[in-house]
Write an enzyme that holds these catalytic residues in place. Structure first.
Site, short mmCIF file in Angstrom:
data_model
loop_
_atom_site.label_atom_id
_atom_site.label_comp_id
_atom_site.label_asym_id
_atom_site.label_seq_id
_atom_site.Cartn_x
_atom_site.Cartn_y
_atom_site.Cartn_z
N LYS A 116 0.72 -0.96 0.39
CA LYS A 116 -0.21 -0.04 0.07
C LYS A 116 0.66 0.67 -0.29
O LYS A 116 0.31 2.21 -0.54
CB LYS A 116 -1.21 0.42 1.38
CG LYS A 116 -2.29 -1.02 0.95
CD LYS A 116 -3.11 -1.24 2.36
CE LYS A 116 -4.00 -2.31 2.01
NZ LYS A 116 -5.11 -1.18 2.80
N LYS A 158 -1.77 2.35 9.25
CA LYS A 158 -2.09 0.88 8.13
C LYS A 158 -0.94 0.19 8.18
O LYS A 158 -0.09 0.64 8.10
CB LYS A 158 -3.12 1.59 7.02
CG LYS A 158 -4.16 2.24 7.04
CD LYS A 158 -4.62 3.00 6.46
CE LYS A 158 -5.93 2.64 5.42
NZ LYS A 158 -5.94 3.19 3.81
N GLY A 164 -8.53 -6.77 3.46
CA GLY A 164 -10.20 -6.98 3.63
C GLY A 164 -10.68 -6.53 4.85
O GLY A 164 -10.88 -6.84 5.81
N GLU A 200 -2.12 6.96 7.86
CA GLU A 200 -3.07 8.07 7.45
C GLU A 200 -3.94 9.40 7.90
O GLU A 200 -4.30 8.67 9.20
CB GLU A 200 -3.84 7.44 6.64
CG GLU A 200 -3.65 7.20 5.08
CD GLU A 200 -3.82 6.17 4.42
OE1 GLU A 200 -5.46 6.06 5.17
OE2 GLU A 200 -4.20 5.94 3.36
N LEU A 203 -10.06 9.75 7.60
CA LEU A 203 -11.35 10.25 7.68
C LEU A 203 -12.21 9.91 8.09
O LEU A 203 -12.94 9.21 7.77
CB LEU A 203 -11.66 10.85 5.91
CG LEU A 203 -10.17 11.30 5.03
CD1 LEU A 203 -10.42 10.92 3.94
CD2 LEU A 203 -10.09 12.21 5.25
N GLU A 275 -9.09 2.76 -5.74
CA GLU A 275 -10.38 2.74 -4.47
C GLU A 275 -9.45 4.26 -3.50
O GLU A 275 -8.80 4.67 -3.95
CB GLU A 275 -10.05 1.58 -4.02
CG GLU A 275 -10.23 0.63 -4.16
CD GLU A 275 -10.69 -0.66 -2.82
OE1 GLU A 275 -11.43 -1.64 -2.95
OE2 GLU A 275 -10.03 -0.70 -1.81
N ASN A 289 -6.85 -2.88 -7.13
CA ASN A 289 -6.73 -4.09 -6.16
C ASN A 289 -6.29 -4.29 -7.58
O ASN A 289 -7.12 -3.85 -8.69
CB ASN A 289 -8.35 -4.15 -5.99
CG ASN A 289 -8.07 -3.72 -4.84
OD1 ASN A 289 -7.56 -4.36 -3.87
ND2 ASN A 289 -9.41 -3.29 -3.95
N ARG A 291 -6.88 -6.98 -9.56
CA ARG A 291 -7.76 -7.77 -9.56
C ARG A 291 -8.84 -7.78 -10.42
O ARG A 291 -9.49 -7.06 -10.10
CB ARG A 291 -7.79 -8.98 -8.57
CG ARG A 291 -8.55 -8.50 -7.45
CD ARG A 291 -8.26 -9.47 -6.01
NE ARG A 291 -8.31 -8.59 -4.94
CZ ARG A 291 -9.55 -7.44 -4.01
NH1 ARG A 291 -10.79 -7.93 -5.01
NH2 ARG A 291 -9.13 -7.70 -3.35
N VAL A 294 -15.17 -8.80 -5.51
CA VAL A 294 -16.18 -9.04 -5.31
C VAL A 294 -17.29 -8.62 -6.45
O VAL A 294 -18.42 -9.49 -7.18
CB VAL A 294 -16.38 -9.51 -3.63
CG1 VAL A 294 -17.82 -9.94 -3.87
CG2 VAL A 294 -15.78 -10.27 -3.55
#
Ligand code: ADP
Length: 443
Positions: A116, A158, A164, A200, A203, A275, A289, A291, A294
């Site tokens: 990340k 983070k 997930g 970070e 927010l 994202e 991401n 990939r 979902v």
């Protein structure tokens, strides 16, 4: 085009991939653990190979067993789906080293975007707005405190390799930094094998908005508009929809084109998602991401495309990317149906004693359930995705409620009642919610 593809996944996504392959005239190999011998994909695939016992580490994460299965069956390519090995750069590399095609991005892109910190640096370089925070990894609690003083509390620690919705700690005030910093590093090491963390700005009231892209690896890319995934519990998505009810057309156009441009500049290959958090008219990139996700069916519904087929065509080098975005067809909502207890949210595995899936205009069910199927206790609790499409958001919500009322899954607990509760609120109907709303108001 590939003649045979191995599907390195299970559940609804394995079946979803099998369906696209079948329509494209591509033979499929299903790999499965010994807990999944009765799975629908095993029955529908042309061939199947048992790759190990129920625990994922010994089956769906067993790289050698999966590659051996591909070699034995003569598959030319491997589709990883989402989760499991989908964002494992070593696996992608191993697949290619064995002369097989990995249906996804290059292992370099998976590596960069999977970290990340590296992903945020790349996004910044590409001109995307990012959440204010540390420049890179934060090594000491003193450094963490200095950064937090600069960007103001509350802040979020983070895990660089998190995923997930796990590996995050909110720090409300300076006094809490020391304890949370140590805890977050410890938990990150235990869960993701790396104690690297970054900081970070937290927010307080954002929406989660993401842009679906697909690139050909040669500098051409296309976007498939945005998805709003703000209905979350514990940072995990529960409902996704497209388009976002919050964005003005010009804002939408701008962020989607920016994501498309970044994919093109990166020379990105395959499907991917940028994202963002969105608050007070501003976007903040949080991660990419690399990939299929979902929630990809909501984009498929409003764009009229098969994103799995796009992935396969791009991987085979047979896709001509058109940089013009597809025309948007109304509205789509996806409801994630989980096997879980309605109050405790504890997983609820067991035998499906009765099953009736909804149908009718604009109703799609992506699920591998059937009557008599035993939901195993070893894997994710997602058992079905109910995807609704309609000319407007209002009709989409009404249709979703109608479909939920038709849905019968007996023998295990599900979150169907929670979905009905959410859809019935005025906040959801009026689009007045943020990422915390579900947890603060309904559960
Ligand atoms: P993961 O990879 O675990 O999904 P993300 O970075 O995508 O982690 O974040 C998941 C969710 O966590 C977001 O959708 C949002 O709800 C919350 N989140 C992440 N970063 C922030 C932030 N800076 N401030 C507030 N909430 C955040």
């Amino acid at each position: 085009m590939f003649k045979k593809i191995l599907i390195a996944n299970r559940g609804e996504i394995a079946l979803r991939i099998q369906r696209s392959c079948s329509e494209m005239g591509i033979a499929t190999v299903a790999v499965h653990s010994s807990a999944d011998t009765q799975a629908m994909v095993v029955q529908f695939a042309d061939e199947s190979v048992c790759i190990g016992p129920p625990p994922s580490a010994e089956s769906y994460l067993n790289m050698r067993a999966i590659i051996s299965a591909a070699k034995i069956t003569g598959a030319e390519a491997i589709h990883p789906g989402y989760g499991f090995l989908a964002e494992n750069a070593d696996f992608a590399e191993m697949v290619e080293a064995h002369g097989l095609c990995f249906i996804g991005p290059t292992c370099e892109h998976i590596k960069t975007m999977g970290d990340k910190i590296a992903a945020k640096k790349t996004a910044l370089k590409l001109g995307l707005p990012i959440v204010p925070g540390s420049d890179g990894a934060v090594k000491s609690v003193e450094q963490a405190s200095l950064i937090a003083d600069k960007i103001n509390y509350p802040v979020l620690i983070k895990a660089a390799s998190g995923g997930g919705g796990r590996g995050m700690k909110i720090v409300q005030k300076k006094q809490d930094m020391e304890e949370n910093f140590a805890l977050c590093r410890q938990e990150a090491l235990a869960a993701f094998g790396s104690e690297e963390v970054y900081i970070e700005k937290y927010l307080p009231s954002p929406r989660h908005i993401e842009v679906q892209v697909c690139g050909d690896g040669k500098g051409n890319a296309q976007h498939f508009w945005e998805r709003d995934c703000s209905i979350q519990r514990r940072h995990q998505k529960v409902i996704e929809e497209a388009p976002s009810s919050l964005l003005a057309p010009r804002e939408r156009q701008k962020i989607c084109e920016q994501a498309q441009e970044c994919s093109a500049k990166l020379g990105y290959r395959g499907a991917g998602t940028f994202e963002f958090l969105y608050q007070d008219g501003e976007f903040y990139f949080i991660e990419m991401n690399t990939r299929i996700q979902v929630e990809h069916p909501v984009s498929e519904s409003i764009c009229g495309v098969d994103l799995i087929a796009e992935q396969i065509l791009v991987a085979a080098g047979e896709k001509k990317i058109c940089s013009v975005a597809p025309k948007m067809l109304g509205h789509a909502i996806e409801l994630r149906i989980n096997a879980e207890h309605p109050e405790t949210f504890a997983p609820s595995p067991g035998v499906i004693e009765n099953y009736h899936a909804p149908g009718g205009l604009g109703v799609r069910v992506d699920s591998a359930l059937f009557r008599g199927y035993k939901v195993p206790p070893f894997y994710d609790s997602l058992i079905a995705k109910l995807i609704i499409q309609a000319p407007s958001r209002k009709i989409c919500i009404e249709r979703a409620m109608r479909a939920l009322n038709e849905y019968a899954i007996e023998g295990i607990n599900t979150n169907i009642a929670l979905h009905k509760k959410i859809l019935a609120t005025s906040e959801f109907a009026n689009g007045k919610y943020d990422i915390h709303w579900l947890e603060n108001s309904l559960v």
